[in-house]
Design an enzyme around this catalytic site. Structure first.
Site, PDB file in Angstrom:
ATOM      1  N   THR A  46       0.807  -1.221   0.000  1.00 40.07           N
ATOM      2  CA  THR A  46       0.000   0.000   0.000  1.00 40.07           C
ATOM      3  C   THR A  46       0.839   1.269   0.000  1.00 40.07           C
ATOM      4  O   THR A  46       0.310   2.349  -0.250  1.00 40.07           O
ATOM      5  CB  THR A  46      -0.932   0.038   1.231  1.00 40.07           C
ATOM      6  OG1 THR A  46      -0.146  -0.068   2.432  1.00 40.07           O
ATOM      7  CG2 THR A  46      -1.922  -1.114   1.180  1.00 40.07           C
ATOM      8  N   THR A  67      -1.709  -7.142  -1.436  1.00 44.06           N
ATOM      9  CA  THR A  67      -2.663  -6.674  -0.437  1.00 44.06           C
ATOM     10  C   THR A  67      -4.088  -6.925  -0.937  1.00 44.06           C
ATOM     11  O   THR A  67      -4.312  -7.075  -2.138  1.00 44.06           O
ATOM     12  CB  THR A  67      -2.500  -5.163  -0.180  1.00 44.06           C
ATOM     13  OG1 THR A  67      -2.711  -4.456  -1.411  1.00 44.06           O
ATOM     14  CG2 THR A  67      -1.116  -4.841   0.345  1.00 44.06           C
ATOM     15  N   ASP A 147     -24.352  -4.960   5.174  1.00 44.97           N
ATOM     16  CA  ASP A 147     -23.589  -4.922   3.921  1.00 44.97           C
ATOM     17  C   ASP A 147     -24.565  -4.672   2.781  1.00 44.97           C
ATOM     18  O   ASP A 147     -25.015  -5.607   2.119  1.00 44.97           O
ATOM     19  CB  ASP A 147     -22.824  -6.229   3.710  1.00 44.97           C
ATOM     20  CG  ASP A 147     -21.744  -6.091   2.643  1.00 44.97           C
ATOM     21  OD1 ASP A 147     -22.030  -5.476   1.596  1.00 44.97           O
ATOM     22  OD2 ASP A 147     -20.622  -6.594   2.854  1.00 44.97           O
ATOM     23  N   ARG A 208      -9.702   0.342   6.677  1.00 41.99           N
ATOM     24  CA  ARG A 208      -8.870   1.449   6.223  1.00 41.99           C
ATOM     25  C   ARG A 208      -9.055   2.598   7.204  1.00 41.99           C
ATOM     26  O   ARG A 208     -10.158   2.822   7.721  1.00 41.99           O
ATOM     27  CB  ARG A 208      -9.251   1.895   4.806  1.00 41.99           C
ATOM     28  CG  ARG A 208      -8.729   0.969   3.716  1.00 41.99           C
ATOM     29  CD  ARG A 208      -7.218   1.052   3.600  1.00 41.99           C
ATOM     30  NE  ARG A 208      -6.673   0.230   2.529  1.00 41.99           N
ATOM     31  CZ  ARG A 208      -6.204  -0.997   2.693  1.00 41.99           C
ATOM     32  NH1 ARG A 208      -6.261  -1.570   3.901  1.00 41.99           N
ATOM     33  NH2 ARG A 208      -5.681  -1.669   1.681  1.00 41.99           N
ATOM     34  N   ASP A 232      -6.407  -0.598  14.292  1.00 44.19           N
ATOM     35  CA  ASP A 232      -5.196  -1.070  13.613  1.00 44.19           C
ATOM     36  C   ASP A 232      -4.837  -0.177  12.433  1.00 44.19           C
ATOM     37  O   ASP A 232      -3.686  -0.175  12.000  1.00 44.19           O
ATOM     38  CB  ASP A 232      -5.394  -2.513  13.128  1.00 44.19           C
ATOM     39  CG  ASP A 232      -4.176  -3.061  12.404  1.00 44.19           C
ATOM     40  OD1 ASP A 232      -3.093  -3.097  13.026  1.00 44.19           O
ATOM     41  OD2 ASP A 232      -4.298  -3.442  11.226  1.00 44.19           O
ATOM     42  N   GLU A 237      -1.666   7.740   8.018  1.00 49.46           N
ATOM     43  CA  GLU A 237      -0.496   6.909   8.348  1.00 49.46           C
ATOM     44  C   GLU A 237       0.706   7.355   7.519  1.00 49.46           C
ATOM     45  O   GLU A 237       0.569   7.669   6.334  1.00 49.46           O
ATOM     46  CB  GLU A 237      -0.794   5.431   8.020  1.00 49.46           C
ATOM     47  CG  GLU A 237      -1.835   4.790   8.893  1.00 49.46           C
ATOM     48  CD  GLU A 237      -2.105   3.333   8.467  1.00 49.46           C
ATOM     49  OE1 GLU A 237      -1.350   2.787   7.619  1.00 49.46           O
ATOM     50  OE2 GLU A 237      -3.072   2.749   8.970  1.00 49.46           O
ATOM     51  N   HIS A 254      -1.086  -1.106  11.765  1.00 49.75           N
ATOM     52  CA  HIS A 254      -1.607  -1.630  10.495  1.00 49.75           C
ATOM     53  C   HIS A 254      -1.023  -3.013  10.206  1.00 49.75           C
ATOM     54  O   HIS A 254      -0.492  -3.274   9.121  1.00 49.75           O
ATOM     55  CB  HIS A 254      -1.283  -0.659   9.355  1.00 49.75           C
ATOM     56  CG  HIS A 254      -2.143  -0.841   8.141  1.00 49.75           C
ATOM     57  ND1 HIS A 254      -2.425   0.171   7.262  1.00 49.75           N
ATOM     58  CD2 HIS A 254      -2.790  -1.936   7.644  1.00 49.75           C
ATOM     59  CE1 HIS A 254      -3.191  -0.274   6.288  1.00 49.75           C
ATOM     60  NE2 HIS A 254      -3.428  -1.558   6.498  1.00 49.75           N
ATOM     61  N   GLY A 257      -3.451  -7.961   9.426  1.00 49.05           N
ATOM     62  CA  GLY A 257      -3.337  -9.011   8.421  1.00 49.05           C
ATOM     63  C   GLY A 257      -1.931  -9.529   8.235  1.00 49.05           C
ATOM     64  O   GLY A 257      -1.646 -10.182   7.231  1.00 49.05           O
ATOM     65  N   TYR A 258      -1.042  -9.296   9.200  1.00 43.29           N
ATOM     66  CA  TYR A 258       0.380  -9.564   9.008  1.00 43.29           C
ATOM     67  C   TYR A 258       0.853 -10.915   9.532  1.00 43.29           C
ATOM     68  O   TYR A 258       2.042 -11.078   9.819  1.00 43.29           O
ATOM     69  CB  TYR A 258       1.201  -8.446   9.650  1.00 43.29           C
ATOM     70  CG  TYR A 258       1.556  -7.341   8.681  1.00 43.29           C
ATOM     71  CD1 TYR A 258       0.652  -6.931   7.714  1.00 43.29           C
ATOM     72  CD2 TYR A 258       2.779  -6.698   8.727  1.00 43.29           C
ATOM     73  CE1 TYR A 258       0.953  -5.926   6.831  1.00 43.29           C
ATOM     74  CE2 TYR A 258       3.104  -5.682   7.847  1.00 43.29           C
ATOM     75  CZ  TYR A 258       2.182  -5.298   6.895  1.00 43.29           C
ATOM     76  OH  TYR A 258       2.494  -4.299   6.014  1.00 43.29           O
TER      77      TYR A 258
END
Length: 336
Positions: A46, A67, A147, A208, A232, A237, A254, A257-258
């Site tokens: 990103t 990503t 949603d 985001r 997160d 950023e 952030h 997802g790591y």
């Protein structure tokens, strides 16, 4: 063939070197037009803005981002320029679900919550949100899902955002960042949203940063309209709202997802996309590294991942946001 790649994408370099004559690893935020002018492909995260400024007059014909999100890619320009692109939908969904599960368990242990007595509102139920829904159901929570785009195309049960606002004890966001259209998500949680909340909920954002108005969230926390927060992803950023960082229960750089598993999934999806586009022979799958042999897993999810450790490091040194993110230690979703 030449590939320019973000040097902080782990595990992928060896496979790329089997595909290309030249592979050039560079810091993602510093990749510039001169770096890519004679490249055939670009592999990014990103931190690299892929637009006309970067790609005009280059030889690049393919861009892959390791990503889920792709708001850093000017897809309209790439289409006009005839440059194909690929992202990695769902690659780290299980990793984010792990982050959510551990955060919820810590909220139960540290904040005295009884999860099975609470309602969680999930805004966005795609790759990530659907896994978070399964986690919440496994923890015995009442689950509400909002949603609108999915509601139009599936027969599943959804509620409106105002129901989420009225009935949720915890609200968690799992939407892409969109600024236009009927279902724009930019600042979906704004000052008006926080003023509408009757139950003083917990707020979680791993989607985001701009989905949640950070200044409005800080005000809501300080004024008692939000009980606490797990954040997160941040606006602007790596320049964080430092007051918000110190105020939240869990605040991380952030990295939801790591997990190594999520990163390897992304790597393999990038390799697949490159091979398809250029008609290359696949070099084989990348495997996630194993946990240390002396690691004794007792079955407690927090033993595998404790987001409070990441929170402590970020709160102590917020100026190291990028360093903490770029040099993230080994984290696995499960014990092999």
């Amino acid at each position: 063939m030449k590939i320019v790649v973000d040097d902080k994408i782990p595990y992928i370099l060896e496979k790329l070197e089997l595909l290309a004559d030249e592979v050039v690893p560079l810091r993602g935020s510093e990749i510039c037009a001169d770096d890519v002018k004679d490249a055939d492909a670009l592999v990014v995260r990103t931190r690299t803005r892929c637009d006309e400024t970067l790609l005009k007059d280059s030889r690049v014909q393919f861009v892959a981002t390791a990503t889920i999100g792709f708001d850093h890619i000017d897809t309209a320009y790439l289409e006009r320029a005839g440059i194909r692109w690929a992202n990695c939908p769902g690659c780290n969904a299980a990793s984010v679900a792990q982050y959510l599960e551990c955060s919820l368990l810590l909220m139960e242990r540290e904040k005295g919550l009884s999860l099975h007595q609470l309602t969680i509102g999930i805004v966005g139920c795609g790759h990530v949100g659907s896994k978070v829904k399964a986690v919440a159901e496994r923890l015995g929570m009442r689950v509400l899902v909002c949603d609108p785009p999915l509601e139009q195309t599936t027969a599943n049960s959804y509620v409106s955002l105002d129901v989420i606002e009225r009935e949720s004890d915890i609200i968690t966001f799992h939407v892409p960042l969109t600024r236009d259209g009927e279902y724009a998500t930019y600042h979906i949680a704004d000052d008006a949203f926080f003023h509408r909340l009757p139950r003083v909920p917990y707020i979680i954002n791993t989607s985001r940063g701009e989905v949640v108005d950070n200044d409005a969230l800080l005000a809501a926390l300080n004024e008692g309209r939000v009980r606490d927060a797990v954040i997160d992803v941040w606006e602007h950023e790596p320049q964080l709202n430092l007051q918000l960082l110190q105020r939240v229960f869990i605040g991380t750089p952030h990295i939801a997802g790591y997990s190594a598993d999520g990163k390897v999934n992304a790597d393999n999806m990038v390799i697949d996309a490159l091979c398809r586009h250029f008609g290359l022979q696949h070099p084989g799958l990348i495997q996630a590294p194993a946990l240390p042999v002396d690691f004794l897993y007792t079955g407690d999810p927090i033993q595998l991942y404790n987001p409070l450790k990441d929170t402590e490091m970020l709160k102590e040194s917020p100026e190291k946001f990028e360093s903490l993110r770029n040099n993230y230690p080994l984290r696995r979703e499960k014990k092999d």
